[in-house]
Design an enzyme around this catalytic site. Structure first.
Site, short mmCIF file in Angstrom:
data_model
loop_
_atom_site.label_atom_id
_atom_site.label_comp_id
_atom_site.label_asym_id
_atom_site.label_seq_id
_atom_site.Cartn_x
_atom_site.Cartn_y
_atom_site.Cartn_z
N GLU A 1 -4.71 -8.90 -0.41
CA GLU A 1 -5.55 -8.64 0.76
C GLU A 1 -7.00 -8.56 0.30
O GLU A 1 -7.33 -7.74 -0.56
CB GLU A 1 -5.16 -7.33 1.46
CG GLU A 1 -3.80 -7.42 2.15
CD GLU A 1 -3.45 -6.19 2.98
OE1 GLU A 1 -4.36 -5.53 3.52
OE2 GLU A 1 -2.25 -5.91 3.09
N GLU B 1 0.84 -1.21 0.00
CA GLU B 1 0.00 0.00 0.00
C GLU B 1 0.87 1.26 0.00
O GLU B 1 0.77 2.12 0.88
CB GLU B 1 -0.98 -0.02 1.18
CG GLU B 1 -1.96 -1.18 1.08
CD GLU B 1 -3.18 -1.13 2.00
OE1 GLU B 1 -3.23 -0.26 2.89
OE2 GLU B 1 -4.07 -1.97 1.81
O1 AHR Z 1 -5.12 -6.09 6.92
C1 AHR Z 1 -5.06 -4.92 7.69
C2 AHR Z 1 -4.42 -3.77 6.94
O2 AHR Z 1 -5.22 -3.43 5.85
C3 AHR Z 1 -3.07 -4.03 6.32
O3 AHR Z 1 -2.04 -3.88 7.22
C4 AHR Z 1 -3.00 -2.98 5.25
O4 AHR Z 1 -2.20 -3.38 4.17
C5 AHR Z 1 -4.45 -2.78 4.85
O5 AHR Z 1 -4.79 -1.46 4.80
#
Ligand code: AHR
Length: 539
Positions: free
Chosen positions: A337, A211
């Site tokens: 994610e 990110e």
């Molecule tokens: O999964 C929780 C958080 O969500 C992670 O650390 C980040 O990459 C995302 O914003």
């Protein structure tokens, strides 16, 4: 078949848009769906890595969730929770992403090697979200070697997220050498051997930051492209790598298409900085929604599933932009994610931030998501649920000696036959459902699914999102194939809010589902609010 209050068919086009219109259309009949499987036109192989995992130094994920310590009374293997290892083996977990998430861009790998007692205590990015009286101070007792041991115990491939936000290209390259160089080549390899691992870890998957538009450096896409080039140009080539660039925040309203465009535009003209994978984060994001996580009604149920279905559009839109720069689509998506993320307030214990309750609704979301991934197997190299234990869309909840599998865990178990099988195009004929959502009514797919074939074993997975009506699904094969035998499993519950708790860990579990074969057709009755998996042996 048991008849209860069902909707007339899967088409609920009541006049008006309020809940009243939805309620007025309720009838007592089941819906009928026709499914055609094109086993004569097989699609690509479903990469097993699509069923991957993600663990981060955050709340109760690593410490307690996985690492309990070697002297713990909790059964463990080298300090790691045995039940977690056994369950991950049972679902054939193909990979594990670590150490973050946001934590990764503040993590310095050297803090996590050598004798544990000598490792420093360091600041953890998540400290600022901890409730008063609790801290996220990082002991580094779970570090590089513990992570690699965990991967070996599970049989999962490591996927490391490197620190771009506060690290340097040299720190990254040294980490690669420490992991992958054979003993006797560079000093870092000898150091690894002195720390207990003579054989290289042979890490193939490397994420170059996380990110980077947010917690990973707050960059613009063009700025990140410059960093990416610097980080990978001198990559130590002991193992042919798979390098993953930071991608967009796909769950934002505009899908963050500008990030994808800006990054690939910034990479034009570079010949020494391959991008094998492009990360996409897609959360079904209900953090700003007031609904309760464990206690909700039909409009909240459908709102979450409808948002989950948006994944497909997000994949397609980003893929289109990637194709503009890379018409042959050498770069694939790595959805590292994904999951449903609710507002805070129902954590399993204070300090285990983001450890939300996980219900049957999240299991259906899991199934819908996997079916989308399977249908887009040509585009996706890997995906990682966020996160495997004690965080967001968890498969497990663990608190000291208490432990439970959540409903999504069972979806991973049901979908296991898809891993590495050839995808089979399928067509579902059933009108869309008109359902109540928080702002009125909406249309969603009445039945979703995917199919795959491994030799003569065919697997069909289907999700009935309706909270009212079962579906009778009739499955046919294009090209005249027949099934000689079949068996089904189903995950459902009479209460849409059902979940497994520490007190009642088996409230939601798998049951068998009858499959009727007659000639060239087979039929299954999928209950309301259910995920079904049908395994067939072709004649
Ligand atoms: O999964 C929780 C958080 O969500 C992670 O650390 C980040 O990459 C995302 O914003």
């Amino acid at each position: 078949m048991q008849r209860r209050t069902f909707l007339k068919s899967a088409t609920y086009t009541g006049v008006g848009t309020g809940l009243g219109a939805w309620a007025a259309s309720r009838r007592t009949l089941a819906a009928d769906a026709e499914i055609e499987l094109a086993i004569d036109k097989l699609g690509p192989v479903i990469n097993p890595h699509i069923y991957g995992h993600f663990i981060e130094h955050l709340g109760g994920v690593i410490y307690d969730g996985i690492w309990v310590g070697r002297n713990s009374r909790i059964p463990n293997v080298d300090g790691m929770r045995k039940q977690f290892i056994d369950d991950m083996k049972r679902i054939g977990a193909p990979n594990l992403r670590w150490p973050g998430g946001c934590f990764a861009d503040g993590y310095h790998w050297r803090d996590g090697i050598g004798p544990a007692a000598k490792r420093p205590r360091t600041y953890n990015y998540w400290e600022r979200q901890m409730p008063p009286g609790t801290h996220a101070t990082e002991t580094n007792h779970f570090g590089v070697h513990e992570f690699m041991r965990l991967c070996r115990l599970i049989g999962a491939e490591p996927y490391l997220a490197a620190n771009v936000g506060s690290g340097t290209p040299r720190e990254f390259q040294d980490w690669v050498s420490y992991c992958n160089a054979p003993v006797g080549t560079v000093s870092l390899a000898d150091e690894r051997a002195a720390n207990g691992y003579k054989e290289p870890f042979r890490v193939k998957y490397w994420g170059v930051g996380n990110e980077s538009w947010g917690c990973g450096g707050d960059m613009k896409p063009g700025e990140y492209a410059i960093e990416y080039r610097k980080f990978v140009t001198q990559f130590p080539f002991y193992v042919t790598p798979y390098l993953v660039a930071t991608g967009p925040r796909g769950h934002s309203r505009d899908m963050d298409l500008a990030w994808t465009d800006g990054f690939f535009a910034g990479m034009q003209g570079g010949h020494r900085s391959p991008v094998h994978g492009f990360s996409l984060h897609f959360y079904t994001d209900f953090r700003n929604n007031k609904m309760r996580v464990a206690d909700f009604k039909a409009p909240d149920w459908y709102a979450v599933l409808r948002e989950g279905l948006r994944t497909e559009q997000v994949i397609n839109e980003h893929w289109k932009i990637m194709g503009k720069y890379d018409p042959q689509h050498r770069t694939k998506l790595v959805i590292d994610e994904w999951g449903v993320w609710y507002q805070p307030g129902e954590e399993i214990t204070p300090g285990y931030i983001l450890s939300q309750p996980v219900t049957l609704r999240d299991a259906l979301h899991t199934a819908i998501t996997f079916d989308i991934f399977n249908r887009h197997a040509d585009k996706i190299e890997m995906a990682n649920v966020a996160q495997t234990v004690n965080c967001i869309h968890s498969l497990f909840l663990a608190l000291e000696d208490k432990y439970t599998r959540t409903p999504p865990y069972y979806v991973f178990e049901m979908y296991r036959p898809h891993l590495g099988a050839r995808s089979v195009p399928l067509q579902i004929r059933l009108d869309a459902l008109t359902v109540p959502v928080q702002e009125g009514t909406a249309k969603i797919a009445g039945l979703t699914g995917s199919a795959s074939l491994r030799e003569k074993r065919l697997t069909v997975t289907l999700t009935n999102a309706s909270v009212d009506s079962p579906i009778t699904a009739r499955i046919r094969f294009a090209g005249g194939a027949r099934a000689s035998e079949g068996r089904g499993t189903v995950l459902t519950h009479s209460d849409m809010r059902a979940r497994n708790t520490f007190q009642n860990p088996n409230e939601v579990r798998l049951a068998s589902l009858p499959v009727k074969i007659s000639g060239e057709t087979l039929a299954v009755e999928i209950p309301k609010q259910a995920v079904a998996a049908i395994e067939l042996q072709l004649a």
